[in-house]
Design an enzyme around this catalytic site. Sequence first.
Site, mmCIF file in Angstrom:
data_model
loop_
_atom_site.group_PDB
_atom_site.id
_atom_site.type_symbol
_atom_site.label_atom_id
_atom_site.label_comp_id
_atom_site.label_asym_id
_atom_site.label_seq_id
_atom_site.Cartn_x
_atom_site.Cartn_y
_atom_site.Cartn_z
ATOM 1 N NE ARG A 37 -4.342 -1.706 1.606
ATOM 2 C CZ ARG A 37 -5.369 -2.012 2.379
ATOM 3 N NH1 ARG A 37 -5.340 -1.706 3.662
ATOM 4 N NH2 ARG A 37 -6.426 -2.623 1.887
ATOM 5 C CE LYS A 198 -18.733 -19.483 6.521
ATOM 6 N NZ LYS A 198 -19.023 -18.962 7.867
ATOM 7 N N GLY A 355 -8.728 -9.758 -0.869
ATOM 8 C CA GLY A 355 -7.537 -10.281 -0.197
ATOM 9 C C GLY A 355 -7.077 -11.644 -0.664
ATOM 10 N N GLY A 378 -12.553 -4.379 0.769
ATOM 11 C CA GLY A 378 -13.976 -4.095 0.925
ATOM 12 C C GLY A 378 -14.534 -3.145 -0.118
#
Length: 397
Positions: A37, A198, A355, A378
């Site tokens: 980053r 999931k 990620g 996100g």
Amino acid sequence: MSSFKTIDDADVAGKRALVRVDLNVPIENGVVTDTTRIDRIVPTIRDLSEKGAKVVLLAHFGRPKGERKAEDSLKPIVAPLAKAIGKPVAFADDCIGETAEKAIAALSNGDILLLENTRYYKGEEKNDPALVDALAKLGDLYVNDAFSAAHRAHASTEGLAHKLPAYAGRTMQAELTALGAALGTPKRPVLAVVGGAKVSTKIDLLENLVAKVDILVIGGGMANTFLAAQGVNVGKSLCEHDLADTARRILAKAKETGCEIVLPVDAVIAREFKAGAANEVVDVNAVPADAMILDAGPKSVDAVNAAIDKAKTLVWNGPLGAFEIEPFDKATVAAARHAAAATKAGKLLTVAGGGDTVSALNHAGVADDFTYISTAGGAFLEWMEGKELPGVKALEG
């Protein structure tokens, strides 16, 4: 998205440029362990500095929830940031008030200053107008280079854009350009590969994609839920049986919109989840009751690769199997390398994020071969879900 201004549109010489960056990097024992980053924001900082701006960096770190906690200080990031930029970076022990004002007043044109954690103030996450005003006093213009925080309407990510002339930094610009090319105005056919454990964490994502893409590959543990919803016995595999109706609804929506769904037709199964576990390939309709699916099989990989060959644009989020453990990484690696080869050949535009996705592509050795890889997590996921990102919306003009 609509048009947005970049730092090419700004006259920055001699101006105080408040630059929102993402410095939420991993630190162990006071040492930054991954500089990804930091490396991403260097072009924006260098550009502004070379054009004579007084570069004032705003960032959050951790979740101090409005309390001043030593472990959440940005100070340990100063040295690796200076090393990456190739110039000294000053540090102020506060992000507003007299301390910050004095540090900024001491800057010469081209100098760089990092202000302390914006989340030391509760007003940051509340987008409190008083904190926005206090921050705005410190600058002449605002640059947002933190796409990864753009899904939050915070004082330093959204509020400031309404108080000062606002521009996208180089990382933000690259991200928005890549995302626009992937789902905004893409070359078709568009293929989305969505994997991971999931379905519950990606319902909005799947529902948005079946209305936007031409082909959707569903892999990883979430594929088991879709298989089970169609009456397939997945044995002891990770599976959200309570989401069978949701899976069927998504499949029905795909049929309505003409989106082709690609699910595994064969699978690599094992009785235990560990590296080198005894395993075999079976048809998805022949999974023993005491076994679990841990990867897609070779026929499934062929189907994914065939979809990649048909596509002009690929958006990828999530692995096709338990890629962290060999030999259950084969499907992810094979498909990633196939996509990378098509990208290098100029046949495919590839955008990936999330990620696990970044880790999986690094594991496959192809991260540098994709057109663009987002480190935003996100924010990337919410963008793929079709949600409006406040930090991006505030830059539109």
